[in-house]
Design a protein around this motif. Sequence first.
Motif, PDB file in Angstrom:
ATOM      1  N   LEU A 198       0.830  -1.213   0.000  1.00  0.00           N
ATOM      2  CA  LEU A 198       0.000   0.000   0.000  1.00  0.00           C
ATOM      3  C   LEU A 198       0.861   1.259   0.000  1.00  0.00           C
ATOM      4  CD1 LEU A 198      -2.919  -0.881   2.463  1.00  0.00           C
ATOM      5  CD2 LEU A 198      -2.803  -1.167  -0.019  1.00  0.00           C
ATOM      6  N   VAL A 199       1.962   1.225   0.742  1.00  0.00           N
ATOM      7  CA  VAL A 199       2.873   2.374   0.775  1.00  0.00           C
ATOM      8  C   VAL A 199       3.550   2.559  -0.584  1.00  0.00           C
ATOM      9  CG1 VAL A 199       4.978   3.306   1.802  1.00  0.00           C
ATOM     10  CG2 VAL A 199       3.266   2.196   3.250  1.00  0.00           C
ATOM     11  N   ILE A 200       4.023   1.451  -1.182  1.00  0.00           N
ATOM     12  CA  ILE A 200       4.671   1.515  -2.497  1.00  0.00           C
ATOM     13  C   ILE A 200       3.711   2.085  -3.536  1.00  0.00           C
ATOM     14  CG2 ILE A 200       5.630   0.145  -4.396  1.00  0.00           C
ATOM     15  CD1 ILE A 200       6.722  -1.780  -2.263  1.00  0.00           C
ATOM     16  N   ASN A 201       2.470   1.656  -3.478  1.00  0.00           N
ATOM     17  CA  ASN A 201       1.477   2.147  -4.427  1.00  0.00           C
ATOM     18  C   ASN A 201       1.263   3.644  -4.294  1.00  0.00           C
ATOM     19  OD1 ASN A 201      -0.679   1.669  -6.433  1.00  0.00           O
ATOM     20  ND2 ASN A 201      -2.038   2.278  -4.773  1.00  0.00           N
ATOM     21  N   ALA A 202       1.352   4.140  -3.068  1.00  0.00           N
ATOM     22  CA  ALA A 202       1.149   5.567  -2.836  1.00  0.00           C
ATOM     23  C   ALA A 202       2.342   6.411  -3.268  1.00  0.00           C
ATOM     24  CB  ALA A 202       0.868   5.811  -1.355  1.00  0.00           C
ATOM     25  N   LEU A 203       3.546   5.810  -3.280  1.00  0.00           N
ATOM     26  CA  LEU A 203       4.759   6.588  -3.522  1.00  0.00           C
ATOM     27  C   LEU A 203       5.389   6.374  -4.887  1.00  0.00           C
ATOM     28  CD1 LEU A 203       6.569   6.107  -0.085  1.00  0.00           C
ATOM     29  CD2 LEU A 203       5.193   8.050  -0.829  1.00  0.00           C
ATOM     30  N   ASN A 204       5.275   5.171  -5.456  1.00  0.00           N
ATOM     31  CA  ASN A 204       6.080   4.829  -6.633  1.00  0.00           C
ATOM     32  C   ASN A 204       5.349   5.026  -7.938  1.00  0.00           C
ATOM     33  OD1 ASN A 204       8.310   3.617  -8.113  1.00  0.00           O
ATOM     34  ND2 ASN A 204       6.887   1.933  -8.463  1.00  0.00           N
ATOM     35  N   SER A 205       6.083   5.529  -8.943  1.00  0.00           N
ATOM     36  CA  SER A 205       5.535   5.638 -10.300  1.00  0.00           C
ATOM     37  C   SER A 205       6.598   5.303 -11.337  1.00  0.00           C
ATOM     38  CB  SER A 205       5.005   7.051 -10.548  1.00  0.00           C
ATOM     39  OG  SER A 205       6.040   8.000 -10.440  1.00  0.00           O
ATOM     40  N   SER A 206       7.736   4.776 -10.886  1.00  0.00           N
ATOM     41  CA  SER A 206       8.823   4.451 -11.807  1.00  0.00           C
ATOM     42  C   SER A 206       8.742   2.990 -12.207  1.00  0.00           C
ATOM     43  CB  SER A 206      10.177   4.726 -11.141  1.00  0.00           C
ATOM     44  OG  SER A 206      10.345   3.879 -10.028  1.00  0.00           O
ATOM     45  N   SER A 207       9.649   2.575 -13.100  1.00  0.00           N
ATOM     46  CA  SER A 207       9.723   1.167 -13.481  1.00  0.00           C
ATOM     47  C   SER A 207      10.054   0.329 -12.250  1.00  0.00           C
ATOM     48  CB  SER A 207      10.809   0.981 -14.544  1.00  0.00           C
ATOM     49  OG  SER A 207      11.111  -0.377 -14.718  1.00  0.00           O
ATOM     50  N   VAL A 208       9.341  -0.767 -12.078  1.00  0.00           N
ATOM     51  CA  VAL A 208       9.533  -1.586 -10.884  1.00  0.00           C
ATOM     52  C   VAL A 208      10.901  -2.255 -10.875  1.00  0.00           C
ATOM     53  CG1 VAL A 208       8.655  -3.581  -9.612  1.00  0.00           C
ATOM     54  CG2 VAL A 208       7.067  -1.932 -10.574  1.00  0.00           C
ATOM     55  N   VAL A 209      11.415  -2.640 -12.046  1.00  0.00           N
ATOM     56  CA  VAL A 209      12.736  -3.271 -12.081  1.00  0.00           C
ATOM     57  C   VAL A 209      13.801  -2.307 -11.561  1.00  0.00           C
ATOM     58  CG1 VAL A 209      13.330  -2.643 -14.476  1.00  0.00           C
ATOM     59  CG2 VAL A 209      14.302  -4.708 -13.456  1.00  0.00           C
ATOM     60  N   THR A 210      13.653  -1.024 -11.875  1.00  0.00           N
ATOM     61  CA  THR A 210      14.585  -0.015 -11.374  1.00  0.00           C
ATOM     62  C   THR A 210      14.464   0.122  -9.866  1.00  0.00           C
ATOM     63  OG1 THR A 210      14.396   1.208 -13.460  1.00  0.00           O
ATOM     64  CG2 THR A 210      15.286   2.411 -11.575  1.00  0.00           C
ATOM     65  N   LEU A 211      13.238   0.149  -9.377  1.00  0.00           N
ATOM     66  CA  LEU A 211      13.003   0.304  -7.940  1.00  0.00           C
ATOM     67  C   LEU A 211      13.598  -0.847  -7.147  1.00  0.00           C
ATOM     68  CD1 LEU A 211      11.616   1.839  -5.611  1.00  0.00           C
ATOM     69  CD2 LEU A 211       9.562   0.490  -6.075  1.00  0.00           C
ATOM     70  N   ILE A 212      13.449  -2.069  -7.648  1.00  0.00           N
ATOM     71  CA  ILE A 212      13.947  -3.245  -6.925  1.00  0.00           C
ATOM     72  C   ILE A 212      15.459  -3.197  -6.743  1.00  0.00           C
ATOM     73  CG2 ILE A 212      14.376  -5.727  -7.225  1.00  0.00           C
ATOM     74  CD1 ILE A 212      11.497  -6.031  -8.000  1.00  0.00           C
ATOM     75  N   PHE A 213      16.179  -2.828  -7.799  1.00  0.00           N
ATOM     76  CA  PHE A 213      17.636  -2.787  -7.681  1.00  0.00           C
ATOM     77  C   PHE A 213      18.109  -1.575  -6.879  1.00  0.00           C
ATOM     78  CE2 PHE A 213      17.324  -5.482 -11.622  1.00  0.00           C
ATOM     79  CZ  PHE A 213      17.656  -6.648 -10.950  1.00  0.00           C
ATOM     80  N   GLN A 214      17.310  -0.516  -6.837  1.00  0.00           N
ATOM     81  CA  GLN A 214      17.628   0.597  -5.940  1.00  0.00           C
ATOM     82  C   GLN A 214      17.524   0.137  -4.487  1.00  0.00           C
ATOM     83  OE1 GLN A 214      14.791   3.582  -7.141  1.00  0.00           O
ATOM     84  NE2 GLN A 214      16.189   4.561  -8.583  1.00  0.00           N
ATOM     85  N   ILE A 215      16.449  -0.582  -4.179  1.00  0.00           N
ATOM     86  CA  ILE A 215      16.273  -1.116  -2.824  1.00  0.00           C
ATOM     87  C   ILE A 215      17.430  -2.044  -2.462  1.00  0.00           C
ATOM     88  CG2 ILE A 215      14.853  -2.658  -1.406  1.00  0.00           C
ATOM     89  CD1 ILE A 215      12.394  -1.565  -2.904  1.00  0.00           C
TER      90      ILE A 215
END
Length: 502
Positions: free
Chosen positions: A401-418
């Motif tokens: 729910l938090v990710i949905n509220a904050l993220n709008s980028s490509s998910v593959v990019t977000l995963i490797f950032q994490i």
Amino acid sequence: MSPTILLCFLIGYFAVLIIIAFATSKNSSDNATFFLANKNSKWYLVAFGMIGTALSGVTFISVPGEVGAPSGNQFQYFQFVLGNAVGFIIIATVLLPLYYRMNLTSIYSYIEQRLGHYSYKTAASIFLLSRTLGSATRLYLVVIVLQRFIFDSYGIPFWATVLISLGLIWSYTFKGGLKTIIITDTLQTFFLVLSVFLTIYFVCDSLSLSIPQAFETIKNSSYSKIFFLDDFVTNKFYFSKQFIGGIFVTIAMTGLDQDLMQKNLSMKTIGEAKKNMFTFTGIFVVLNIFFLSVGALLYVFATKNGIEIPLDQVTGKPRTDFLFPEIALNHLTTIPAIVFMLGLTAATFATTDSALTALTTSFCVDFLGMSKKENLEKTDAVKKRHLVHIGFSVLMFLVILVINALNSSSVVTLIFQIASYTYGPLLGLYSFGLFVRNRGLHDKLVPAICIIAPFLCFLLATYSKELLGGYVFSVELILVNGLITFVGLLLISKKTDQQTKF
């Protein structure tokens, strides 16, 4: 594509998984079975099933989508995959022998024996944080697709879709654990691989191309560039950044991750575990070539049919994650649409069900002390495990729910950032344990080092252009994070005459 047909498919799909779960856990629901499948897993089943766990819905949707992204990604992801392959080989030859020699249930027990109690709890906590965030992000991707193409039609809110998805996963993992996961992941990987090849066939058919013609089209397109060897400083796709980052992301996200290592530890011998990893590596590399090929074909199809990259409903900006589902569900026939949903569902739920099992195992072993045989067999220990399993399901629900509220980028990019920020300290801890000899660590200060290192990395990445002459970090940031942690551990250690055991 009718939302009703897709919904019926999902119901049937999960009915099969639940039946398998009850069949595999009928007479074996104790903790020893849940954690390590009684160390009786077949290496070839694990090797094949790990493909679904490692790839996930991110690879299924985001990697093809990134091929034609405005930033000009093309096939650059394959540079990262080549680094992954090297990382898998290092895991098989360095880490797995260590884990088997020590007969571990949780791989973080190594840190306790080598570095101390606080280091151990820190490593286990990092895994719980990292895997919860990473798995929630992966599940988020499939949930937004289900929401957009199925549940919006019935007026079901996003939070309910997330809850339904996690409830279904919990229903077939809570009892049998790893023993069930190995079977269901094998089945889901089969569905994933089948859907990739069938998708290529259906898109080629729509483009009136034979398979050889399709690969010639990909080769001659503007999407097929693999190696990026210009402008090392500012180009985040530069080969060495992606390759080196791929090696260390793999070591951290696989070799230092309870999820995938738990499957390796469920086999009888180290020889079988190595065969598993080497076989898995070969399949992994080849499949990623096909995923990238799917991406190129999708963009060729989109260009020919005047299809734009779908817009994100929140930001109103193009979102490449949605291109594959848009074409499969709205521009192809019913069978390709079902094939797409089969692959997406299999990829994502194979990752999430495995993660929930690993998170439960790590917490039970590392924080509740269930690694000893007498604790494994206690009735109240099984009840505690069930509660932990539910707890992580709820936690993942909240994170999505938090990710949905904050993220709008490509998910593959977000995963490797994490991964760069959360897994970096694990690299530092294990590197110190493996390579530093005859130095005693100030164990109580380790948690502080593992917090400071990611924070310094964040500052470095944010201001790298100003501090490093325009340099732009990519996935190699995880190595920098590990190095900062390693140096910090050296600073809080002192020379000792005590001999290192491991």
